[in-house]
Motif scaffolding. Structure first.
Motif, PDB file in Angstrom:
ATOM      1  N   TRP A  44     -33.738  -1.063 -50.802  1.00 19.33           N
ATOM      2  CA  TRP A  44     -34.504  -1.961 -50.044  1.00 19.33           C
ATOM      3  C   TRP A  44     -34.034  -1.121 -48.198  1.00 19.33           C
ATOM      4  O   TRP A  44     -32.730  -0.378 -48.900  1.00 19.33           O
ATOM      5  CB  TRP A  44     -33.849  -3.377 -49.995  1.00 19.33           C
ATOM      6  CG  TRP A  44     -34.453  -4.417 -50.974  1.00 19.33           C
ATOM      7  CD1 TRP A  44     -35.602  -4.423 -51.525  1.00 19.33           C
ATOM      8  CD2 TRP A  44     -33.996  -5.072 -50.783  1.00 19.33           C
ATOM      9  NE1 TRP A  44     -35.684  -5.661 -51.952  1.00 19.33           N
ATOM     10  CE2 TRP A  44     -35.370  -5.900 -51.758  1.00 19.33           C
ATOM     11  CE3 TRP A  44     -33.207  -6.209 -50.463  1.00 19.33           C
ATOM     12  CZ2 TRP A  44     -35.385  -7.764 -52.383  1.00 19.33           C
ATOM     13  CZ3 TRP A  44     -32.908  -7.333 -50.991  1.00 19.33           C
ATOM     14  CH2 TRP A  44     -33.597  -8.204 -51.862  1.00 19.33           C
ATOM     15  N   THR A  45     -34.276  -1.028 -47.839  1.00 18.59           N
ATOM     16  CA  THR A  45     -34.230  -0.560 -46.535  1.00 18.59           C
ATOM     17  C   THR A  45     -33.321  -1.134 -45.646  1.00 18.59           C
ATOM     18  O   THR A  45     -32.380  -0.359 -44.956  1.00 18.59           O
ATOM     19  CB  THR A  45     -35.136   0.629 -45.251  1.00 18.59           C
ATOM     20  OG1 THR A  45     -35.969  -0.801 -45.199  1.00 18.59           O
ATOM     21  CG2 THR A  45     -35.857   1.313 -46.064  1.00 18.59           C
ATOM     22  N   GLU A  46     -32.860  -1.799 -46.022  1.00 13.50           N
ATOM     23  CA  GLU A  46     -31.770  -3.139 -45.075  1.00 13.50           C
ATOM     24  C   GLU A  46     -30.750  -3.259 -46.029  1.00 13.50           C
ATOM     25  O   GLU A  46     -31.262  -3.686 -47.104  1.00 13.50           O
ATOM     26  CB  GLU A  46     -31.868  -3.590 -44.180  1.00 13.50           C
ATOM     27  CG  GLU A  46     -33.102  -5.552 -45.243  1.00 13.50           C
ATOM     28  CD  GLU A  46     -33.478  -6.670 -43.879  1.00 13.50           C
ATOM     29  OE1 GLU A  46     -32.581  -6.361 -43.145  1.00 13.50           O
ATOM     30  OE2 GLU A  46     -34.261  -6.960 -44.555  1.00 13.50           O
TER      31      GLU A  46
ATOM     32  N   ARG B 291     -28.263  -8.872 -46.124  1.00 10.41           N
ATOM     33  CA  ARG B 291     -29.329  -9.157 -45.013  1.00 10.41           C
ATOM     34  C   ARG B 291     -30.084 -10.037 -45.534  1.00 10.41           C
ATOM     35  O   ARG B 291     -30.791 -11.209 -44.224  1.00 10.41           O
ATOM     36  CB  ARG B 291     -28.766  -8.073 -43.689  1.00 10.41           C
ATOM     37  CG  ARG B 291     -29.570  -8.501 -42.501  1.00 10.41           C
ATOM     38  CD  ARG B 291     -29.933  -7.199 -41.798  1.00 10.41           C
ATOM     39  NE  ARG B 291     -28.368  -6.232 -41.559  1.00 10.41           N
ATOM     40  CZ  ARG B 291     -28.019  -5.468 -41.088  1.00 10.41           C
ATOM     41  NH1 ARG B 291     -28.735  -4.468 -40.389  1.00 10.41           N
ATOM     42  NH2 ARG B 291     -26.571  -5.168 -41.061  1.00 10.41           N
ATOM     43  N   ARG B 292     -31.199  -8.688 -46.363  1.00 12.34           N
ATOM     44  CA  ARG B 292     -32.349  -9.475 -46.086  1.00 12.34           C
ATOM     45  C   ARG B 292     -32.386 -11.364 -47.309  1.00 12.34           C
ATOM     46  O   ARG B 292     -33.201 -11.638 -46.825  1.00 12.34           O
ATOM     47  CB  ARG B 292     -33.122  -8.325 -46.728  1.00 12.34           C
ATOM     48  CG  ARG B 292     -34.655  -9.136 -47.556  1.00 12.34           C
ATOM     49  CD  ARG B 292     -35.366  -7.579 -48.303  1.00 12.34           C
ATOM     50  NE  ARG B 292     -36.747  -8.422 -48.342  1.00 12.34           N
ATOM     51  CZ  ARG B 292     -37.125  -7.964 -48.832  1.00 12.34           C
ATOM     52  NH1 ARG B 292     -37.522  -6.555 -49.538  1.00 12.34           N
ATOM     53  NH2 ARG B 292     -38.809  -8.370 -49.480  1.00 12.34           N
TER      54      ARG B 292
END
Length: 388
Positions: free
Chosen positions: A336-338, A342-343
């Motif tokens: 994931w890029t985040e 958080r996701r």
């Protein structure tokens, strides 16, 4: 006799007003802050009710049963011979750490930590006037790690000490990985600290939560060198879920450290909570049957989490904690890029502790609190696995 300990029902938990149950809406499963979902131990509940009934809510006394109660508990649980006269109280472990560091370093001097580590360590060093020096742990949470799991980097510690660091803030058992450091590691730390004139302050708040089959070794017990330069800070707050009552103990074993703590302003000791002292005495004197029952619940959950992840999220790296109830999850394989927490919060409605604040190695990781019901843990993993 071991007591049976289980988590409270969700409707009871949602009536709590503490941070864990107030931060997020009711559709979120809160598994972030280190607070358990269990009811208070009956011996502690009874002591607190009795104190309320007699109006015993004043200032903490200058002499209490807590030093002796802790010393007796340490002897029974860990074979640690503690002099009650070397046990001093304060409001919490973080305050004890700061007050000790203020007296053993000068402003701008280095204090070593071993990331990934409890995020407030960074702030506590700064609050005490020090500069953080990171000597990261070796290893990872992945089962196939050739290093065989997490451990202290003794070479990295020696380099930090040799380069002028004046103190080492040790976390034992280590948060967030739940590992009690071995006696050989701790003796090596003590020898290095003695060689380079470094003070060791050991945060041992998770020690009572060490699982059967694992071994917690108090830092001050490993050698004469450790006793001469070391301090330990402990509390009943994690093991018996008492964080809001504000009570911890600062423990010394050598005359030098004892004189440092004894010379602190009386306000350091007076900040201790009256209810915290009463509850801690009850915990250390009569709370072990409940504690053993709690450890059974946590053992079941740490194993259950491994099974759930193996079935539903096999790409997540996880090693069952040997102490405590915090699971350090390596989510980097998600790609994931985040940040994963958080996701997961936004899409799965499960609140985990973000990994990056634990240090550079925490990026792509998350910390999960498994001190809950097996049903809640199962639902949380199910929600997260639905994101794949």
């Amino acid at each position: 006799m071991t007591e049976i300990v289980s988590a409270d029902p969700l409707d009871v938990l949602r009536s709590r007003t503490s941070e864990k149950w107030s931060e997020y809406p009711d559709d979120v499963l809160p598994m972030f802050v280190a607070e358990m979902d269990v009811p208070l131990a009956p011996v502690i509940r009874d002591v607190l009710h009795a104190a309320i009934d007699r109006g015993d809510a004043g200032y903490v006394a200058s002499r209490t049963r807590l030093p002796q109660a802790f010393a007796d508990f340490a002897a029974r649980r860990w074979g640690w011979d503690v002099d009650p006269g070397s046990v001093f109280t304060t409001a919490d472990v973080s305050m004890g750490i700061v007050e000790i560091l203020r007296r053993v370093i000068s402003p701008g001097e280095g204090v070593v930590i071993t990331s990934p580590v409890y995020p407030p360590f960074f702030d506590l060093v700064t609050e005490a006037g020090g500069v953080v020096v990171d000597a990261p742990l070796l290893g990872s949470s992945r089962a196939g790690d050739p290093a065989g799991g997490w451990r202290l980097d003794l070479d990295g510690l020696e380099a930090a000490f040799r380069n002028g660091a004046k103190a080492f803030l040790l976390c034992n058992p280590h948060n967030p990985i739940g590992r009690p450091h071995t006696v050989d590691e701790l003796r090596s730390v003590a020898a290095l600290a003695a060689r380079y004139g470094v003070t060791v302050v050991s945060d041992e708040i998770h020690a009572p939560l060490t699982q059967p089959g694992e071994r917690f070794v108090p830092y001050l017990s490993v050698s004469d060198e450790a006793a001469e330069h070391g301090y330990a800070v402990l509390s009943a707050s994690k093991a018996w879920n008492l964080a809001g009552l504000k009570c911890a103990v600062m423990v010394t074993a050598g005359p030098g450290p004892r004189s440092v703590v004894a010379g602190m302003p009386v306000e350091v000791f007076w900040r201790t909570g009256q209810f915290g002292v009463l509850a801690s005495v009850a915990a250390f004197e009569a709370g072990e049957p409940w504690l053993d029952g709690l450890l059974g619940l946590l053992d079941g959950n740490r194993r259950l989490l491994g099974e759930l992840l193996g079935t539903e999220l096999p790409e997540v790296g996880y090693r069952p904690p040997g102490a405590g109830y915090l699971a350090w999850l390596d989510c980097t394989a998600f790609g994931w890029t985040e940040p994963p927490a958080r996701r997961i919060l936004r899409e799965a409605r499960v609140a985990l502790q973000e990994g990056a604040p634990f240090g550079p190695g925490g990026v792509g990781h998350a910390r999960l609190n498994l001190a809950c019901s097996p049903e809640l843990l199962t639902e949380a993993v199910g929600r997260i696995s639905a994101l794949r």
